[in-house]
Design a protein around this motif. Structure first.
Motif, PDB file in Angstrom:
ATOM      1  N   ARG A 171      56.551  31.453  31.092  1.00  0.00           N
ATOM      2  CA  ARG A 171      56.697  30.736  32.360  1.00  0.00           C
ATOM      3  C   ARG A 171      55.394  30.649  33.137  1.00  0.00           C
ATOM      4  N   GLY A 172      54.345  31.294  32.641  1.00  0.00           N
ATOM      5  CA  GLY A 172      53.048  31.240  33.306  1.00  0.00           C
ATOM      6  C   GLY A 172      52.959  32.111  34.545  1.00  0.00           C
ATOM      7  N   ARG A 173      53.792  33.127  34.627  1.00  0.00           N
ATOM      8  CA  ARG A 173      53.808  34.014  35.795  1.00  0.00           C
ATOM      9  C   ARG A 173      52.860  35.191  35.570  1.00  0.00           C
ATOM     10  N   ALA A 174      52.488  35.828  36.659  1.00  0.00           N
ATOM     11  CA  ALA A 174      51.635  37.024  36.588  1.00  0.00           C
ATOM     12  C   ALA A 174      52.447  38.197  36.049  1.00  0.00           C
ATOM     13  N   ILE A 175      51.785  39.037  35.266  1.00  0.00           N
ATOM     14  CA  ILE A 175      52.452  40.201  34.669  1.00  0.00           C
ATOM     15  C   ILE A 175      51.904  41.453  35.327  1.00  0.00           C
ATOM     16  N   TYR A 176      52.789  42.189  35.994  1.00  0.00           N
ATOM     17  CA  TYR A 176      52.419  43.451  36.634  1.00  0.00           C
ATOM     18  C   TYR A 176      53.077  44.586  35.851  1.00  0.00           C
ATOM     19  N   PRO A 177      52.277  45.470  35.228  1.00  0.00           N
ATOM     20  CA  PRO A 177      52.836  46.519  34.372  1.00  0.00           C
ATOM     21  C   PRO A 177      53.863  47.412  35.078  1.00  0.00           C
ATOM     22  N   GLN A 178      53.610  47.757  36.336  1.00  0.00           N
ATOM     23  CA  GLN A 178      54.538  48.624  37.055  1.00  0.00           C
ATOM     24  C   GLN A 178      55.890  47.932  37.252  1.00  0.00           C
ATOM     25  N   SER A 179      55.869  46.644  37.518  1.00  0.00           N
ATOM     26  CA  SER A 179      57.111  45.901  37.704  1.00  0.00           C
ATOM     27  C   SER A 179      57.885  45.790  36.404  1.00  0.00           C
ATOM     28  N   VAL A 180      57.182  45.520  35.319  1.00  0.00           N
ATOM     29  CA  VAL A 180      57.836  45.431  34.011  1.00  0.00           C
ATOM     30  C   VAL A 180      58.483  46.769  33.669  1.00  0.00           C
ATOM     31  N   ALA A 181      57.766  47.871  33.890  1.00  0.00           N
ATOM     32  CA  ALA A 181      58.324  49.196  33.610  1.00  0.00           C
ATOM     33  C   ALA A 181      59.512  49.491  34.516  1.00  0.00           C
ATOM     34  N   TYR A 182      59.410  49.157  35.794  1.00  0.00           N
ATOM     35  CA  TYR A 182      60.495  49.410  36.739  1.00  0.00           C
ATOM     36  C   TYR A 182      61.778  48.696  36.302  1.00  0.00           C
ATOM     37  N   TYR A 183      61.679  47.417  35.996  1.00  0.00           N
ATOM     38  CA  TYR A 183      62.878  46.670  35.622  1.00  0.00           C
ATOM     39  C   TYR A 183      63.423  47.091  34.259  1.00  0.00           C
ATOM     40  N   SER A 184      62.566  47.557  33.367  1.00  0.00           N
ATOM     41  CA  SER A 184      63.045  48.084  32.085  1.00  0.00           C
ATOM     42  C   SER A 184      63.815  49.382  32.294  1.00  0.00           C
ATOM     43  N   VAL A 185      63.323  50.236  33.178  1.00  0.00           N
ATOM     44  CA  VAL A 185      64.026  51.494  33.482  1.00  0.00           C
ATOM     45  C   VAL A 185      65.360  51.198  34.167  1.00  0.00           C
ATOM     46  N   GLN A 186      65.366  50.260  35.106  1.00  0.00           N
ATOM     47  CA  GLN A 186      66.612  49.910  35.792  1.00  0.00           C
ATOM     48  C   GLN A 186      67.642  49.371  34.813  1.00  0.00           C
ATOM     49  N   ARG A 187      67.198  48.588  33.859  1.00  0.00           N
ATOM     50  CA  ARG A 187      68.099  48.043  32.841  1.00  0.00           C
ATOM     51  C   ARG A 187      68.688  49.180  31.995  1.00  0.00           C
ATOM     52  N   ALA A 188      67.850  50.143  31.618  1.00  0.00           N
ATOM     53  CA  ALA A 188      68.334  51.283  30.822  1.00  0.00           C
ATOM     54  C   ALA A 188      69.286  52.151  31.643  1.00  0.00           C
ATOM     55  N   LYS A 189      68.975  52.349  32.931  1.00  0.00           N
ATOM     56  CA  LYS A 189      69.847  53.168  33.782  1.00  0.00           C
ATOM     57  C   LYS A 189      71.224  52.546  33.959  1.00  0.00           C
TER      58      LYS A 189
END
Length: 83
Positions: free
Chosen positions: A54-72
């Motif tokens: 989609r051409g969006r900016a990638i922020y590592p902390q945000s990617v990790a946060y949403y991955s953890v929330q998905r797992a939780k």
């Protein structure tokens, strides 16, 4: 996924997931922390690929946060349903 995004995933997101998941995600059934980390990395890779397309900016902390929330919440990379 571009090589730069793959390196960012490996160097920045993976350490966050490895440190966070065993402490905050409850295991379901016979899951173990390593399995949950692998699953969260797969989810993070899907997020990074989607952001890149989609051409969006990638922020590592945000990617990790949403991955953890998905797992939780019980969601796994191989299914959209909750366990």
């Amino acid at each position: 996924m571009s090589p730069a995004a793959g390196m960012m995933l490996t160097n920045e997101v993976l350490p966050i997931l490895t440190a966070t998941i065993p402490r905050v995600v409850r295991m379901i059934g016979s899951e173990d922390p390593e399995e949950l980390v692998q699953d969260a990395v797969a989810s993070a890779a899907q997020f990074v690929d989607s952001l890149e397309r989609r051409g969006r900016a990638i922020y590592p902390q945000s990617v990790a946060y949403y991955s953890v929330q998905r797992a939780k919440s019980g969601r796994r990379s191989y299914s959209a349903s909750r366990m």
